[in-house]
Scaffold this active site. Structure first.
Site, mmCIF file in Angstrom:
data_model
loop_
_atom_site.group_PDB
_atom_site.id
_atom_site.type_symbol
_atom_site.label_atom_id
_atom_site.label_comp_id
_atom_site.label_asym_id
_atom_site.label_seq_id
_atom_site.Cartn_x
_atom_site.Cartn_y
_atom_site.Cartn_z
ATOM 1 N N HIS A 278 0.852 -1.198 0.000
ATOM 2 C CA HIS A 278 0.000 0.000 0.000
ATOM 3 C C HIS A 278 0.882 1.240 0.000
ATOM 4 O O HIS A 278 1.731 1.392 0.892
ATOM 5 C CB HIS A 278 -0.903 0.010 1.233
ATOM 6 C CG HIS A 278 -1.862 -1.133 1.273
ATOM 7 N ND1 HIS A 278 -3.158 -1.034 0.820
ATOM 8 C CD2 HIS A 278 -1.705 -2.419 1.688
ATOM 9 C CE1 HIS A 278 -3.762 -2.206 0.972
ATOM 10 N NE2 HIS A 278 -2.908 -3.070 1.487
ATOM 11 N N ARG B 221 -1.812 15.416 1.827
ATOM 12 C CA ARG B 221 -2.754 16.483 1.460
ATOM 13 C C ARG B 221 -2.517 17.065 0.078
ATOM 14 O O ARG B 221 -3.335 17.821 -0.416
ATOM 15 C CB ARG B 221 -2.659 17.614 2.489
ATOM 16 C CG ARG B 221 -3.126 17.145 3.849
ATOM 17 C CD ARG B 221 -2.905 18.174 4.945
ATOM 18 N NE ARG B 221 -3.348 17.613 6.214
ATOM 19 C CZ ARG B 221 -2.779 17.884 7.385
ATOM 20 N NH1 ARG B 221 -1.773 18.719 7.439
ATOM 21 N NH2 ARG B 221 -3.240 17.322 8.486
ATOM 22 N N ASP C 136 -7.753 1.078 -4.644
ATOM 23 C CA ASP C 136 -8.406 0.347 -3.558
ATOM 24 C C ASP C 136 -9.598 1.107 -2.994
ATOM 25 O O ASP C 136 -9.455 2.279 -2.609
ATOM 26 C CB ASP C 136 -7.395 0.174 -2.411
ATOM 27 C CG ASP C 136 -6.895 -1.247 -2.288
ATOM 28 O OD1 ASP C 136 -7.223 -2.066 -3.165
ATOM 29 O OD2 ASP C 136 -6.191 -1.536 -1.305
ATOM 30 N N HIS D 117 -9.031 -7.834 -0.648
ATOM 31 C CA HIS D 117 -8.497 -8.410 0.594
ATOM 32 C C HIS D 117 -9.588 -9.350 1.114
ATOM 33 O O HIS D 117 -10.745 -8.959 1.220
ATOM 34 C CB HIS D 117 -8.272 -7.335 1.651
ATOM 35 C CG HIS D 117 -7.058 -6.479 1.467
ATOM 36 N ND1 HIS D 117 -6.871 -5.669 0.395
ATOM 37 C CD2 HIS D 117 -5.975 -6.306 2.264
ATOM 38 C CE1 HIS D 117 -5.710 -5.018 0.533
ATOM 39 N NE2 HIS D 117 -5.140 -5.396 1.661
ATOM 40 N N GLU E 283 -8.216 -12.436 5.675
ATOM 41 C CA GLU E 283 -7.152 -11.871 6.532
ATOM 42 C C GLU E 283 -7.677 -11.907 7.979
ATOM 43 O O GLU E 283 -7.179 -12.671 8.800
ATOM 44 C CB GLU E 283 -6.837 -10.435 6.100
ATOM 45 C CG GLU E 283 -5.786 -9.747 6.960
ATOM 46 C CD GLU E 283 -5.619 -8.253 6.609
ATOM 47 O OE1 GLU E 283 -6.520 -7.647 6.003
ATOM 48 O OE2 GLU E 283 -4.564 -7.692 6.986
ATOM 49 N N ASP F 266 2.908 -5.608 2.287
ATOM 50 C CA ASP F 266 1.672 -4.945 2.717
ATOM 51 C C ASP F 266 1.903 -3.460 3.061
ATOM 52 O O ASP F 266 1.685 -2.607 2.199
ATOM 53 C CB ASP F 266 1.059 -5.714 3.903
ATOM 54 C CG ASP F 266 -0.449 -5.538 4.013
ATOM 55 O OD1 ASP F 266 -1.046 -4.978 3.086
ATOM 56 O OD2 ASP F 266 -1.030 -5.969 5.026
HETATM 57 N N1 ADE Z 1 -5.142 -1.354 4.072
HETATM 58 C C1 ADE Z 1 -3.831 -1.280 4.248
HETATM 59 N N2 ADE Z 1 -3.360 -2.417 4.756
HETATM 60 C C2 ADE Z 1 -4.414 -3.245 4.911
HETATM 61 C C3 ADE Z 1 -4.581 -4.552 5.401
HETATM 62 N N3 ADE Z 1 -3.559 -5.284 5.845
HETATM 63 N N4 ADE Z 1 -5.820 -5.070 5.430
HETATM 64 C C4 ADE Z 1 -6.860 -4.357 5.006
HETATM 65 N N5 ADE Z 1 -6.762 -3.123 4.528
HETATM 66 C C5 ADE Z 1 -5.549 -2.562 4.486
HETATM 67 ZN ZN ZN Z 2 -3.097 -4.996 2.214
#
Ligand code: ADE
Ligand code: ZN
Length: 315
Positions: free
Chosen positions: A16, A62, A125, A184, A187, A264
């Site tokens: 991310h 920003r 996302d 996702h 998780e 991640d």
């Molecule tokens: N956004 C950033 N990292 C994330 C994660 N591990 N799970 C869900 N959303 C996220």
């Molecule tokens: Zn993620």
């Protein structure tokens, strides 16, 4: 070991952009902060605590220049780790929520990315708990940029908030515009969330580790050749896996489930992509030929090639 891992040509498929901001860079963006304060915010008791910190970090982004800076820092680091290709999640859902200009931010990101030797594709996302209407806004933005730097539509955040089935029309729209789907799932949720993601047309699945609890779901992933983007340190830091030895990465691999290693939100989880490979080697006994195959997977399952209309992983 590190030299060997660095030398492996590999792709980062689940990182991310907003979660890649190290404490020093965040202080550059927000000089009123102290590095120590940021470090303290990068420690969580659970997944919710992490999401709160992620939201907090996003609040300091920003301007297009801010997004460009974090893109530069991320790509410099990935290059130093031997990454040749990166597919980077941008929390477009958060940019919309902040009432900022998605196009202006993405133009700055894409312009910066073009200056670096690491090839890039981007994933817009949505945020699951923001709801279906907000996800539509993200999908429309992604569609505008499809084939022009944006390869996929993703959905992150709290997977337990709203069932994936409610997003089916958004997924269908994104897919019809040539975007791949990378939710996702599995998780914080269970194996049914992974099955659901497959049924909704996912091309890859973010995390998906709960699949290890259900042989049928592992079979499904193997048969459809849909890879899990496994992020070991993330799972420990958010508490979705209690201890390292309970992490299912080795079981998934041994069961023949396609997997790719990823970082991640690396500084937020005190890791790097190389460190994830190191953990696989040192804690889970991945031999050099297995590490090589993991790196090959990362290139094989990237969206650089392949037919977006396929439901399964890319060739
Ligand atoms: N956004 C950033 N990292 C994330 C994660 N591990 N799970 C869900 N959303 C996220
Ligand atoms: Zn993620």
């Amino acid at each position: 070991m590190d030299d060997l891992l660095r030398a492996l040509p590999k792709a980062e498929l689940h990182v991310h952009l907003e979660g890649s901001i190290g404490p020093e860079t965040l202080v550059e963006l927000a000089p009123s902060l102290a590095v120590e304060d940021v470090r303290k915010r990068y420690v969580y008791n659970d997944f919710r605590g992490f999401l709160d910190a992620y939201k907090w970090v996003n609040g300091y982004l920003r301007t297009p220049a801010g997004y460009a800076l974090i893109t530069r820092r991320l790509l410099e680091r990935l290059e130093s780790e031997g990454v040749v290709h990166a597919e980077i999640n941008i929390s477009a859902g958060v940019i919309v929520w902040k009432n900022q200009d998605v196009d202006a931010m993405f133009e700055a990101v894409a312009e910066e990315a073009a200056r670096h030797p690491v090839s890039t594709l981007f994933i817009f996302d949505a945020v699951r708990q923001f709801g279906v209407g907000a996800a539509w806004a993200v999908a429309r933005h992604a569609a505008k940029w499809a084939g022009n730097g944006v390869a996929a539509f993703g959905i992150g955040g709290d997977e337990l908030a709203i069932p994936l089935s409610e997003f089916q029309e958004v997924f269908d729209f994104a897919r019809s515009r040539g975007l791949r789907l990378v939710p996702h799932a599995g998780e914080t949720g269970g194996p049914d969330e992974v099955r659901e993601a497959v049924n909704r047309g996912a091309h890859r699945i973010g995390h998906g580790i709960a699949a290890a609890q259900d042989a049928g779901v592992m079979d499904l992933l193997r048969e459809r050749d849909i890879p899990l983007e496994v992020c070991i340190s993330s799972n420990l830091c958010t508490g979705v896996v209690a201890t390292l030895d309970q992490h299912p990465v080795r079981r998934l691999w041994d069961a023949g489930v396609p997997i790719v290693l990823n970082s991640d939100d690396p500084p937020m989880f005190h890791t790097t992509l190389l460190n994830e490979y190191r953990i696989a080697a040192q804690q889970f006994g991945f031999a050099p030929n297995e590490l090589r195959r993991l790196a090959e997977n990362s290139l094989r399952y990237s969206f650089r090639t392949g037919d977006p209309t396929r439901t399964s992983g890319m060739v």
